[in-house]
Design a protein around this motif. Structure first.
Motif, mmCIF file in Angstrom:
data_model
loop_
_atom_site.group_PDB
_atom_site.id
_atom_site.type_symbol
_atom_site.label_atom_id
_atom_site.label_comp_id
_atom_site.label_asym_id
_atom_site.label_seq_id
_atom_site.Cartn_x
_atom_site.Cartn_y
_atom_site.Cartn_z
ATOM 1 N N ASN A 152 0.799 -1.220 0.000
ATOM 2 C CA ASN A 152 0.000 0.000 0.000
ATOM 3 C C ASN A 152 0.837 1.278 0.000
ATOM 4 N N LEU A 165 2.354 5.826 -2.822
ATOM 5 C CA LEU A 165 1.101 5.152 -2.473
ATOM 6 C C LEU A 165 0.545 4.424 -3.693
ATOM 7 N N THR A 198 -4.580 0.396 -2.069
ATOM 8 C CA THR A 198 -5.221 1.285 -1.107
ATOM 9 C C THR A 198 -6.741 1.222 -1.242
ATOM 10 N N GLU A 208 -8.042 -2.219 0.045
ATOM 11 C CA GLU A 208 -8.019 -2.280 1.506
ATOM 12 C C GLU A 208 -9.138 -1.439 2.113
ATOM 13 N N HIS A 249 -8.488 6.168 4.439
ATOM 14 C CA HIS A 249 -7.414 5.169 4.351
ATOM 15 C C HIS A 249 -6.170 5.775 3.703
ATOM 16 N N LEU A 250 -6.365 6.571 2.654
ATOM 17 C CA LEU A 250 -5.245 7.273 2.033
ATOM 18 C C LEU A 250 -4.554 8.153 3.072
ATOM 19 N N LEU A 299 -2.429 6.011 5.444
ATOM 20 C CA LEU A 299 -1.203 5.509 4.816
ATOM 21 C C LEU A 299 -0.196 6.627 4.596
#
Length: 172
Positions: free
Chosen positions: A67, A94, A99, A102, A113-114, A117
């Protein structure tokens, strides 16, 4: 071009990334012995899985996508201090498909989520790691604080109905 995927999925991906990077630098607990997050430079690559898989194979010996990858410009012994010009911390890469996959699997908004990460990657650039349990707890705690400041829920919290001890996010 890999960035097109991100732009199609998120209305203001550039603004989101800028806010998250500044929050991560400001809330890292390390940031700078002098100066401000605006005096730091980070290269952010919004890529596809194929590009990330190639980088992962080339630099980590793992022939699979992941990811997020971080490539620090400083080593662990360097003092984080702003020189006369911007301080280059390094690169964060990324992977869009991973991503996205997930986020869907975990029932999270892609933007959240971005953001997680990206915070994770920035903390790696600042010397945080998760190879040992104590390091992981410190890094994850810092991630939680930064993300909470952005209004993002704890990414390590177990969803309702999950069993205790179940790990949600693979540490890479």
């Amino acid at each position: 071009m890999p960035c097109e995927h991100w732009s199609e999925a998120l209305a203001d991906v550039e603004g989101l990334c800028r806010r998250v990077v500044l929050a991560a630098l400001d809330g890292s607990g390390e940031v700078l012995s002098r100066g401000t997050p605006e005096q730091v430079e980070v290269s952010l690559v919004l890529a596809d899985d194929a590009m990330v898989q190639e980088l992962n194979r080339q630099y980590r010996g793992q022939d699979k996508p992941t990811n997020v990858l971080s490539f620090a410009a400083l080593d662990g012994d360097d003092e984080i201090a702003v020189p006369d010009g911007p301080l280059m911390l390094g690169d964060v890469v990324l992977a869009f498909e991973t991503t996205t996959r997930e986020a869907l699997a975990e029932g999270k908004p892609l933007a959240d989520h971005l953001s997680h990460l990206l915070v994770h990657g920035i903390l790696h650039l600042l010397g945080y790691d998760h190879l040992e349990e104590a390091e992981a707890e410190e890094m994850e705690g810092r991630e939680r604080v930064i993300l909470a400041g952005l209004g993002i829920a704890d990414p390590y919290a177990l969803p309702p109905g999950s069993e205790a001890g179940e790990e949600r996010i693979e540490r890479t």
